[in-house]
Write a protein that holds these residues in place. Structure first.
Motif, PDB file in Angstrom:
ATOM      1  N   ALA A   1       0.829  -1.211   0.000  1.00  0.00           N
ATOM      2  CA  ALA A   1       0.000   0.000   0.000  1.00  0.00           C
ATOM      3  C   ALA A   1       0.861   1.256   0.000  1.00  0.00           C
ATOM      4  CB  ALA A   1      -0.942  -0.003   1.209  1.00  0.00           C
ATOM      5  N   ILE A   2       1.934   1.245   0.772  1.00  0.00           N
ATOM      6  CA  ILE A   2       2.828   2.406   0.807  1.00  0.00           C
ATOM      7  C   ILE A   2       3.459   2.630  -0.567  1.00  0.00           C
ATOM      8  CG2 ILE A   2       5.028   3.269   1.718  1.00  0.00           C
ATOM      9  CD1 ILE A   2       4.213   1.931   4.400  1.00  0.00           C
ATOM     10  N   CYS A   3       3.999   1.561  -1.148  1.00  0.00           N
ATOM     11  CA  CYS A   3       4.644   1.693  -2.462  1.00  0.00           C
ATOM     12  C   CYS A   3       3.642   2.131  -3.525  1.00  0.00           C
ATOM     13  CB  CYS A   3       5.296   0.374  -2.863  1.00  0.00           C
ATOM     14  SG  CYS A   3       6.745  -0.010  -1.878  1.00  0.00           S
ATOM     15  N   LEU A   4       2.463   1.531  -3.512  1.00  0.00           N
ATOM     16  CA  LEU A   4       1.445   1.906  -4.496  1.00  0.00           C
ATOM     17  C   LEU A   4       0.973   3.347  -4.304  1.00  0.00           C
ATOM     18  CD1 LEU A   4      -0.636  -1.386  -4.587  1.00  0.00           C
ATOM     19  CD2 LEU A   4       0.641  -0.394  -6.500  1.00  0.00           C
ATOM     20  N   SER A   5       0.850   3.782  -3.054  1.00  0.00           N
ATOM     21  CA  SER A   5       0.410   5.163  -2.831  1.00  0.00           C
ATOM     22  C   SER A   5       1.467   6.156  -3.301  1.00  0.00           C
ATOM     23  CB  SER A   5       0.046   5.398  -1.361  1.00  0.00           C
ATOM     24  OG  SER A   5       1.182   5.271  -0.539  1.00  0.00           O
ATOM     25  N   LEU A   6       2.735   5.839  -3.102  1.00  0.00           N
ATOM     26  CA  LEU A   6       3.794   6.714  -3.606  1.00  0.00           C
ATOM     27  C   LEU A   6       3.782   6.742  -5.130  1.00  0.00           C
ATOM     28  CD1 LEU A   6       6.675   5.736  -1.155  1.00  0.00           C
ATOM     29  CD2 LEU A   6       5.370   7.864  -1.169  1.00  0.00           C
ATOM     30  N   ALA A   7       3.587   5.569  -5.747  1.00  0.00           N
ATOM     31  CA  ALA A   7       3.539   5.503  -7.211  1.00  0.00           C
ATOM     32  C   ALA A   7       2.315   6.252  -7.746  1.00  0.00           C
ATOM     33  CB  ALA A   7       3.524   4.053  -7.670  1.00  0.00           C
ATOM     34  N   ALA A   8       1.180   6.100  -7.087  1.00  0.00           N
ATOM     35  CA  ALA A   8      -0.029   6.817  -7.520  1.00  0.00           C
ATOM     36  C   ALA A   8       0.166   8.324  -7.407  1.00  0.00           C
ATOM     37  CB  ALA A   8      -1.235   6.372  -6.692  1.00  0.00           C
ATOM     38  N   THR A   9       0.789   8.759  -6.325  1.00  0.00           N
ATOM     39  CA  THR A   9       1.055  10.184  -6.165  1.00  0.00           C
ATOM     40  C   THR A   9       2.002  10.674  -7.254  1.00  0.00           C
ATOM     41  OG1 THR A   9       0.760   9.959  -3.779  1.00  0.00           O
ATOM     42  CG2 THR A   9       1.866  11.950  -4.551  1.00  0.00           C
ATOM     43  N   ALA A  10       3.053   9.910  -7.523  1.00  0.00           N
ATOM     44  CA  ALA A  10       4.023  10.309  -8.558  1.00  0.00           C
ATOM     45  C   ALA A  10       3.369  10.375  -9.935  1.00  0.00           C
ATOM     46  CB  ALA A  10       5.202   9.345  -8.573  1.00  0.00           C
ATOM     47  N   THR A  11       2.532   9.394 -10.271  1.00  0.00           N
ATOM     48  CA  THR A  11       1.880   9.426 -11.586  1.00  0.00           C
ATOM     49  C   THR A  11       0.856  10.548 -11.672  1.00  0.00           C
ATOM     50  OG1 THR A  11       0.276   7.737 -10.899  1.00  0.00           O
ATOM     51  CG2 THR A  11       2.240   6.971 -12.101  1.00  0.00           C
ATOM     52  N   GLY A  12       0.223  10.895 -10.556  1.00  0.00           N
ATOM     53  CA  GLY A  12      -0.714  12.015 -10.557  1.00  0.00           C
ATOM     54  C   GLY A  12      -0.004  13.348 -10.735  1.00  0.00           C
ATOM     55  N   VAL A  13       1.104  13.512 -10.028  1.00  0.00           N
ATOM     56  CA  VAL A  13       1.876  14.752 -10.132  1.00  0.00           C
ATOM     57  C   VAL A  13       2.523  14.863 -11.515  1.00  0.00           C
ATOM     58  CG1 VAL A  13       3.940  15.921  -9.232  1.00  0.00           C
ATOM     59  CG2 VAL A  13       2.271  14.974  -7.659  1.00  0.00           C
ATOM     60  N   ASN A  14       2.970  13.729 -12.053  1.00  0.00           N
ATOM     61  CA  ASN A  14       3.681  13.716 -13.338  1.00  0.00           C
ATOM     62  C   ASN A  14       2.729  13.619 -14.532  1.00  0.00           C
ATOM     63  OD1 ASN A  14       6.039  13.833 -14.865  1.00  0.00           O
ATOM     64  ND2 ASN A  14       6.194  11.611 -14.969  1.00  0.00           N
TER      65      ASN A  14
END
Length: 179
Positions: free
Chosen positions: A121-134
């Motif tokens: 969940a932590i890794c996926l949330s960081l990836a989701a945040t990165a893809t949203g920002v990017n």
């Protein structure tokens, strides 16, 4: 004085087993609060974008960002479900065995499934945040330098977060192998 008002544990290493247990229980409660906050924020994000897409008549989960967000929510729900079975286990056992409901929550427990779901969940949330920002929106609204810095910071947080579980797994596998 501030530590006493907030009931924070002492900074020195605990001297007795009772103090160690009290510190561990405090850290577990802090973990529960932080995890609950992350779960609520993830759920709020998924619900808000779901309602926004429904109002606009657009399809759901069409981007990598959306899929990662949904997977994050699923992992948080799974980790929460596993935690609840552990926390309330003794209460339910007493209720079934003796018919007595004694509210004594078990804070100190270990579960590989909970740990793995939480790490995912932590890794996926960081990836989701990165893809949203990017995303196209993020790059135009926030600017490329900000997006690059944010994604780099998220990558660093992800690496630092996963270093301890990776080291523990490596140590565990070394203990299991016969020499």
């Amino acid at each position: 004085a501030v530590r006493q008002r907030l009931r924070l544990p002492a900074t020195q290493p605990p001297a007795s087993a009772t103090e160690k247990k009290a510190r561990a229980t405090w850290l577990v409660r802090l973990h529960a609060v932080c995890s609950a906050a992350a779960f609520v924020l993830t759920a709020a994000g998924v619900v808000s974008i779901f309602l926004n897409k429904a109002a606009a008549g657009k399809p759901h989960l069409t981007s990598l960002h959306g899929r990662l967000g949904a997977a994050t929510l699923a992992c948080w729900v799974g980790a929460y479900a596993v935690a609840q079975t552990q926390i309330w286990r003794d209460v339910w056992r007493r209720l079934v065995r003796d018919g007595s409901f004694i509210l004594k929550i078990r804070y100190l427990w270990a579960s590989t499934a909970h740990r793995r779901l939480g790490n995912a969940a932590i890794c996926l949330s960081l990836a989701a945040t990165a893809t949203g920002v990017n995303s196209k929106w993020g790059r135009s609204a926030l600017g490329v330098p900000f997006v690059a810095g944010t994604c780099s910071a998220l990558l660093a947080v992800g690496i630092l977060t996963m270093l301890d579980p990776a080291a523990a797994a490596a140590a565990s596998s070394r203990r299991r192998k016969p020499s």
